[in-house]
Design a protein around this motif. Sequence first.
Motif, short mmCIF file in Angstrom:
data_model
loop_
_atom_site.label_atom_id
_atom_site.label_comp_id
_atom_site.label_asym_id
_atom_site.label_seq_id
_atom_site.Cartn_x
_atom_site.Cartn_y
_atom_site.Cartn_z
N ILE A 1 0.97 -1.25 -0.09
CA ILE A 1 0.08 -0.13 -0.13
C ILE A 1 0.96 1.37 0.07
CG2 ILE A 1 -1.83 1.27 1.11
CD1 ILE A 1 -2.91 -1.59 1.79
N ARG B 1 2.18 5.22 -1.65
CA ARG B 1 1.72 6.27 -2.11
C ARG B 1 0.90 6.08 -3.44
NH1 ARG B 1 2.31 11.02 1.01
NH2 ARG B 1 1.92 12.65 -0.58
N VAL C 1 -2.32 4.49 -3.33
CA VAL C 1 -3.33 5.50 -2.85
C VAL C 1 -3.56 6.63 -3.88
CG1 VAL C 1 -3.82 7.08 -1.04
CG2 VAL C 1 -2.43 5.17 -0.20
N SER C 2 -2.68 6.97 -4.65
CA SER C 2 -2.93 8.06 -5.45
C SER C 2 -3.85 7.36 -6.81
CB SER C 2 -1.79 8.41 -6.47
OG SER C 2 -2.04 9.16 -7.36
N LEU D 1 -6.31 5.52 -6.19
CA LEU D 1 -7.87 5.45 -5.81
C LEU D 1 -8.73 6.22 -6.52
CD1 LEU D 1 -7.39 5.64 -1.82
CD2 LEU D 1 -8.02 3.63 -3.36
N LYS D 2 -8.08 7.06 -7.43
CA LYS D 2 -9.24 7.87 -8.31
C LYS D 2 -9.66 6.70 -9.42
CE LYS D 2 -5.76 9.06 -11.88
NZ LYS D 2 -5.05 9.98 -12.75
N LEU D 3 -9.24 5.72 -9.51
CA LEU D 3 -9.95 4.68 -10.35
C LEU D 3 -10.55 3.65 -9.98
CD1 LEU D 3 -6.72 4.24 -12.72
CD2 LEU D 3 -8.58 5.56 -13.32
N TYR D 4 -11.73 3.15 -10.39
CA TYR D 4 -12.49 2.00 -9.71
C TYR D 4 -11.58 0.81 -9.67
CZ TYR D 4 -16.97 4.21 -10.21
OH TYR D 4 -18.26 4.89 -10.07
N SER D 5 -11.88 -0.19 -8.87
CA SER D 5 -11.49 -1.39 -8.49
C SER D 5 -11.83 -2.27 -9.69
CB SER D 5 -11.59 -1.91 -7.10
OG SER D 5 -12.95 -1.69 -6.85
N ASP D 6 -11.08 -3.26 -9.79
CA ASP D 6 -11.36 -4.49 -10.60
C ASP D 6 -12.69 -5.05 -10.27
OD1 ASP D 6 -11.64 -6.82 -12.15
OD2 ASP D 6 -9.26 -7.40 -11.84
N ASN E 1 -12.63 -2.67 -2.51
CA ASN E 1 -11.86 -1.49 -2.83
C ASN E 1 -10.47 -2.04 -3.13
OD1 ASN E 1 -9.90 -0.71 -0.44
ND2 ASN E 1 -11.66 -1.82 0.49
N ARG E 2 -9.66 -0.85 -3.91
CA ARG E 2 -8.53 -1.27 -4.31
C ARG E 2 -7.42 -1.55 -3.35
NH1 ARG E 2 -8.06 0.99 -9.86
NH2 ARG E 2 -5.67 0.61 -9.67
N LEU E 3 -7.48 -0.91 -2.25
CA LEU E 3 -6.44 -1.20 -1.15
C LEU E 3 -6.63 -2.38 -0.43
CD1 LEU E 3 -5.68 2.41 0.23
CD2 LEU E 3 -4.81 1.36 -1.60
N SER E 4 -7.87 -2.87 -0.20
CA SER E 4 -8.22 -4.17 0.36
C SER E 4 -7.78 -5.19 -0.57
CB SER E 4 -9.88 -4.10 0.73
OG SER E 4 -9.92 -3.46 1.60
N GLU F 1 -14.51 8.32 -14.06
CA GLU F 1 -13.76 8.38 -12.97
C GLU F 1 -12.98 9.98 -13.23
OE1 GLU F 1 -12.14 3.85 -13.08
OE2 GLU F 1 -11.66 5.03 -14.70
N SER G 1 -12.61 12.01 -6.29
CA SER G 1 -11.42 11.08 -6.98
C SER G 1 -11.17 9.88 -6.18
CB SER G 1 -10.29 12.15 -6.78
OG SER G 1 -10.45 13.25 -7.77
N ALA H 1 -12.91 6.80 -6.67
CA ALA H 1 -13.89 5.73 -7.07
C ALA H 1 -13.12 4.23 -6.47
CB ALA H 1 -13.77 5.66 -8.79
N GLY H 2 -11.85 3.94 -6.43
CA GLY H 2 -11.48 2.88 -5.99
C GLY H 2 -11.31 2.57 -4.37
N ARG I 1 -14.51 3.04 -2.68
CA ARG I 1 -15.67 2.78 -2.51
C ARG I 1 -16.47 3.39 -1.24
NH1 ARG I 1 -17.14 2.69 -5.93
NH2 ARG I 1 -18.86 1.52 -5.95
#
Lengths: 356, 356
Positions: free
Chosen positions: A46, A48, A51-52, A54-59, A245-248, B33, B213, B215-216, B218
């Motif tokens: 995880i 920086r 984290v940046s 995060l603007k994009l949706y997760s898969d 979510n992306r980070l999880s 996004e 910003s 989306a990822g 959630r």
Amino acid sequence: MSQFLRPALSALDPYVPGEQPQDKSYIKLNTNENPYPPAPGVLDAITREAVSQLKLYSDPTIAPLKAAIAQQYGLQPENVFVTNGSDETLGFSFLAYADAEHPVTIPDISYGFYKVFAQLFQVAPTVIPLREDFSLPVEKFCGVDSMVVFANPNAPTAIALPLSEVEKIVASNPDHVVLVDEAYVDFGGESAVSLIDRYPNLLVVRTFSKSRSLAGARIGYAMAQPALIDDLERVRNSFHPYNINRLSMLAGVEAMKDTAYFEDCCQKIIKTRRHTAEALKDMGFTLTESATNFLFAAPNVISGKEYYEKLKDRGVLVRYFGTQRLSPYVRITIGTEEEMAVLLEKTREILKEANP
Amino acid sequence: MSQFLRPALSALDPYVPGEQPQDKSYIKLNTNENPYPPAPGVLDAITREAVSQLKLYSDPTIAPLKAAIAQQYGLQPENVFVTNGSDETLGFSFLAYADAEHPVTIPDISYGFYKVFAQLFQVAPTVIPLREDFSLPVEKFCGVDSMVVFANPNAPTAIALPLSEVEKIVASNPDHVVLVDEAYVDFGGESAVSLIDRYPNLLVVRTFSKSRSLAGARIGYAMAQPALIDDLERVRNSFHPYNINRLSMLAGVEAMKDTAYFEDCCQKIIKTRRHTAEALKDMGFTLTESATNFLFAAPNVISGKEYYEKLKDRGVLVRYFGTQRLSPYVRITIGTEEEMAVLLEKTREILKEANP
């Protein structure tokens, strides 16, 4: 509650999470969290940059995490379903397989959320009492002509059912889904994953919250034959396809990959559990045989409630349930050796006060 | 699909998320996004220590994030509901207020998930067609004797309804919840938040996925009078009370606090939208008046499908829906100035090819 709420929901009796008092710092042994941090790879993943992004949706296909889980258990990604905590897997399973015309059979003492889901989705539950010794009366879950949901090991009783007994339940209900909630299995239970290729009705549910040290990342999963996974994907894609979510997603992949760290944490907890259980028995407690990361323990000389309250006064939080059959008991999460030493010390003080 | 799935769900027609092809690198203008990263405070908040704390459950009361949202809109935390993306808020709202006996009124062209939720929860939707110019026929949503759900601004049409028109719908349905989905409102719509204290039936739904910003991460939320929020909390606490993970909680608080960064990003997107819309009009496109972070645009000389495919061949992804009324159009997310310059350049090439 508003005048607009559907009448069917006005009697909802929501789940009550373990308390999180903010008045002072507590030793927190009340929500079955892991005392050890997530695997080092999680901390490294995880960044920086992550984290940046995060603007994009997760898969929405959750492909990397499904692949990591499948590899760990010798399955294919098509055998794996992933959700925002295992509560969501449980909720989607109720939604997929149970309703007013399709009931569910559950134990009377188990994870409290099974009854809540039944209420939420207007499912009539058949509630089977545990035996006097809190063991599961397996024969009463066989051939029941409904979906079956139970936890193995069970909570808050901490007791595990042998795999052969789990198989009896699965085999005797071929026309209904049997959901085995294995939230605690990594601490000493026998998993039903090995039965998946033989039983199309078996759904094994797991979580990253306990043995993978990721309660705060909210990742649950299920393993089953592809047709059941497809059912659950239909529900997920009709509810929120971006549920992870992306980070999880990053955290889950790393936690699943690091088998050595995982096994080391589980072994430490099992060892600490043994020490703690022995010490409590020596002080006159009644305990079940725990196959989990918690103890189900009755102090006997005082009530469960009094013990819980006196521990809380001394800065140690455990879980007290308060229903009649559980009232002599508390549920104590296994923390670090140091935390459990404090629990034992405070327990000695409390018993001395009660029996001077 | 298995033999066990409830018959009611076998005909489910799940939502299809925007494609995420992995074959090469694309300019991604297909899922609305934000092209700008989250606020700097978000990047600073997610430290190694915060990741290490993932071993602990997140706060099931979501108190810090509710407080940050409430403060931003001059409300109290009791007016705020928070979920794992706004899809979850929408799902919980359908579950709270609609079922086979409690129908819902929705526009025919809007966020595709409204129809999916209706299917999932066996709700009969009354589907009202948009006018020929894609505007919402407000009078047909007034006094309808059912829950009402619509997006303002609408998607994929990009068109905003003036607040006075929204108020007509809310005021004329006092016995039913009116859910206004304001996912895109920060890019030029008029919010209904100012109406909350006057209308107990108004539920305003928002997301961090677009203007914040994230989306990822959630995060979705709703704002309403406390009785409606209480309804939704009953559903959330009966589904999964830990629905917001620890890192998204931190990210959400920081994103909500940084008003200057938020406004700057929105203004940049609005400016880029204007340039892009003007350039497309100059090339003969038909466009609606966008109050969102996307354009709803028909190339006219070729079909929407052909334009979408030719852009994809050239490395630019936009969203094509393909239903009959939408077939001349594509939905183009507003990216950075540089990304939109590429879109315009590729569009010029495509039109030249079609009309040499």
